[in-house]
Every structure is written in C-alpha cells, then in structure tokens.
Design a protein around this motif. Sequence first.
Motif, PDB file in Angstrom:
ATOM      1  N   LEU A 127      -3.819   8.065  -6.459  1.00 31.58           N
ATOM      2  CA  LEU A 127      -4.271   7.704  -8.138  1.00 31.58           C
ATOM      3  C   LEU A 127      -2.706   6.775  -8.515  1.00 31.58           C
ATOM      4  O   LEU A 127      -3.378   5.635  -9.253  1.00 31.58           O
ATOM      5  CB  LEU A 127      -3.896   8.727  -8.825  1.00 31.58           C
ATOM      6  N   ALA A 128      -1.892   6.326  -7.849  1.00 34.63           N
ATOM      7  CA  ALA A 128      -0.451   6.183  -7.420  1.00 34.63           C
ATOM      8  C   ALA A 128      -1.026   4.362  -6.605  1.00 34.63           C
ATOM      9  O   ALA A 128      -1.144   3.160  -7.717  1.00 34.63           O
ATOM     10  CB  ALA A 128       0.565   5.905  -7.486  1.00 34.63           C
ATOM     11  N   ARG A 129      -2.013   4.642  -5.950  1.00 32.32           N
ATOM     12  CA  ARG A 129      -2.210   3.283  -5.373  1.00 32.32           C
ATOM     13  C   ARG A 129      -3.727   2.546  -6.185  1.00 32.32           C
ATOM     14  O   ARG A 129      -3.312   1.585  -5.876  1.00 32.32           O
ATOM     15  CB  ARG A 129      -2.990   3.453  -3.436  1.00 32.32           C
ATOM     16  N   ILE A 130      -4.431   3.834  -6.894  1.00 34.29           N
ATOM     17  CA  ILE A 130      -5.452   3.246  -7.557  1.00 34.29           C
ATOM     18  C   ILE A 130      -5.207   2.528  -8.874  1.00 34.29           C
ATOM     19  O   ILE A 130      -5.115   0.824  -8.915  1.00 34.29           O
ATOM     20  CB  ILE A 130      -6.475   3.711  -7.639  1.00 34.29           C
ATOM     21  N   ALA A 131      -2.982   2.550  -8.771  1.00 38.85           N
ATOM     22  CA  ALA A 131      -3.662   2.099 -10.093  1.00 38.85           C
ATOM     23  C   ALA A 131      -2.450   0.503 -10.079  1.00 38.85           C
ATOM     24  O   ALA A 131      -3.044  -0.633 -10.301  1.00 38.85           O
ATOM     25  CB  ALA A 131      -2.453   3.071 -11.216  1.00 38.85           C
ATOM     26  N   GLU A 132      -2.211   0.695  -8.670  1.00 37.29           N
ATOM     27  CA  GLU A 132      -1.501  -0.651  -8.388  1.00 37.29           C
ATOM     28  C   GLU A 132      -2.411  -1.452  -8.294  1.00 37.29           C
ATOM     29  O   GLU A 132      -2.480  -2.510  -7.772  1.00 37.29           O
ATOM     30  CB  GLU A 132      -0.829  -0.189  -7.064  1.00 37.29           C
ATOM     31  N   GLY A 133      -3.788  -1.474  -7.387  1.00 40.57           N
ATOM     32  CA  GLY A 133      -4.864  -2.192  -6.718  1.00 40.57           C
ATOM     33  C   GLY A 133      -5.238  -2.853  -7.618  1.00 40.57           C
ATOM     34  O   GLY A 133      -5.220  -3.778  -8.065  1.00 40.57           O
ATOM     35  N   HIS A 134      -5.357  -1.748  -8.853  1.00 41.33           N
ATOM     36  CA  HIS A 134      -6.411  -2.239 -10.228  1.00 41.33           C
ATOM     37  C   HIS A 134      -5.372  -3.021 -11.272  1.00 41.33           C
ATOM     38  O   HIS A 134      -5.854  -4.067 -11.624  1.00 41.33           O
ATOM     39  CB  HIS A 134      -6.498  -1.291 -11.780  1.00 41.33           C
TER      40      HIS A 134
END
Length: 271
Positions: A188-195
């Motif tokens: 989830l942290a990686r998705i937030a960073e990507g967005h």
Amino acid sequence: MRDWAGVASRAADYPPIVASCFHPEYGSVTPAPFLGDATLAMQEALSSYLSALSTLSADGVLTHREDPFVGLAVRAGAASEAGGLAVDTLGSLLRRAEQRNARAPQLGEIIVDSDGSVQALIAAMRKAVRDAATSVAEERRSIADIYRALEDAATDPFSRRALLDVGVMRDRDYATAAAARTNYGLVLARIAEGHALLKANASRLSQEETARSVRAAEDALRRAADLLPRALSPMPAGTSCAPPLPPGNAIPPADSLSNPPTVTSTFTDWA
C-alpha cells in the motif's frame, strides 16, 4: 503508466484466504478473515480505481453508468469515516469521468483531482491493517496459552503429540497471516508513492523521463507484491485443524481431538 496501474490494481486486491473447519464438538469454525469487511470494501474501491486508470491510460472508455462505489462507501464508513469519505469521492470522480467520456488526454487531470482521496484511502487501509494485526496478535497469544494448558493436561503421549502438532499448525497460520499483513502494508505504501509520482508529473505523463520514473515505481511495487504469500493457510485440505477457542476461554477437554476435524482451505493466487 498502464502497466503500473495494472500491477497496482492486482496488488491492492490481495485476496483474504479463509480456512473452514468442522469439529464434532464445537461445530463449524471459520477463522477471522485476513481483513475486516470495511477494509475489504476500501480494498475493492482502490483496486477498481487503479484498474480504471489502467483503462484510461490505454485510451479506453470507462463504463460507470452510476456511481460505482456507493455501497462500498457505506461499508468502508462503518469502520473508518475517512476511508468511507475517500471511497465516496473516488466513486464520484469516476462517475464524472465517464459522463465526460474521459480518455487518455484527461488522465493527468483525473490523477490530480483524485490524489488526495487516494492518499486518504490508503492511509485508512494501512491503519486498519495495523489495528487488525494488534487484535490478532492478542488472539494468537490466547490460543497458544490454551494449547500449552491442553498439552499439560494430556494423559498420554499420543494426545500430547496431537495437541502439539495442531497447536503448531495453528500458530503457523497466524505467523503467515502476520507476515502477509506487514507486507501488504508495504504494498500500500508503494502504491501511495507511485500515485503521488503520477500527480507530480501529471502534465508530463507522455514524456520519456516520466516513463522511466514510473517504470522504476512499478519495479518497486512488483518486488513488494512478490513478498505476499499466495495463500494464507498453509494447511492442505484434509489436515486436522485445531478446535476453536471455547466460549469464555475455557480449556476444552484433552480428549477433544479424539475425532479430529478436517480443514478445507481456499487457495487463490493474486497475480
């Protein structure tokens, strides 16, 4: 961009695995799911939103004739006001995008408008996962205490060994799920960073420099997702499973495994 969104959608939709047992004394047993219903609603909303981004980045057309997240927002809001609001806002954004017949050229604007809700939704999901981990850790300790007491009360070596084996299997299930929760939080942290990266480059999504940055974010997300167990129950079908914690935490009789239950596990690969 399309590949990142597709990977993110599948990773966000990491499935909960539930093992169902039947014990002759205690009846049907369904352990607590990997995530609660409100978190599952937030998970579905996030995955659907990311799938919509993948569709738009391929110059596809959204087909949300109505707000797609109305029911999900209610379920999410039952446990997280912030999560429910974020789901509701994302649903409205997707509905407006469909009404405008949005395509790839409008993708940057949609990402900018939705980023605040995406970040709030992911924050609510990560909190829910942490809270679940704390609750289940307490349950795990209680179950371990029960089995230690049962082993001490066993009157013959066979019963003692059987109790030890099922206690170990049950604790292994808890350990696998605990590791999955930790790794899912990282996803989830990686998705937030990507967005957030997409938002920062919303006006340059088609440029090669942005494409390189997005590919690097996709690679980091894939590595995080690869750590997720493909199944949360390591016990194969037909394996004896532990009796549930009795009402009031009373210790069940030592001979309660004379007719051992069997477990039927559902295995699903997220990829």
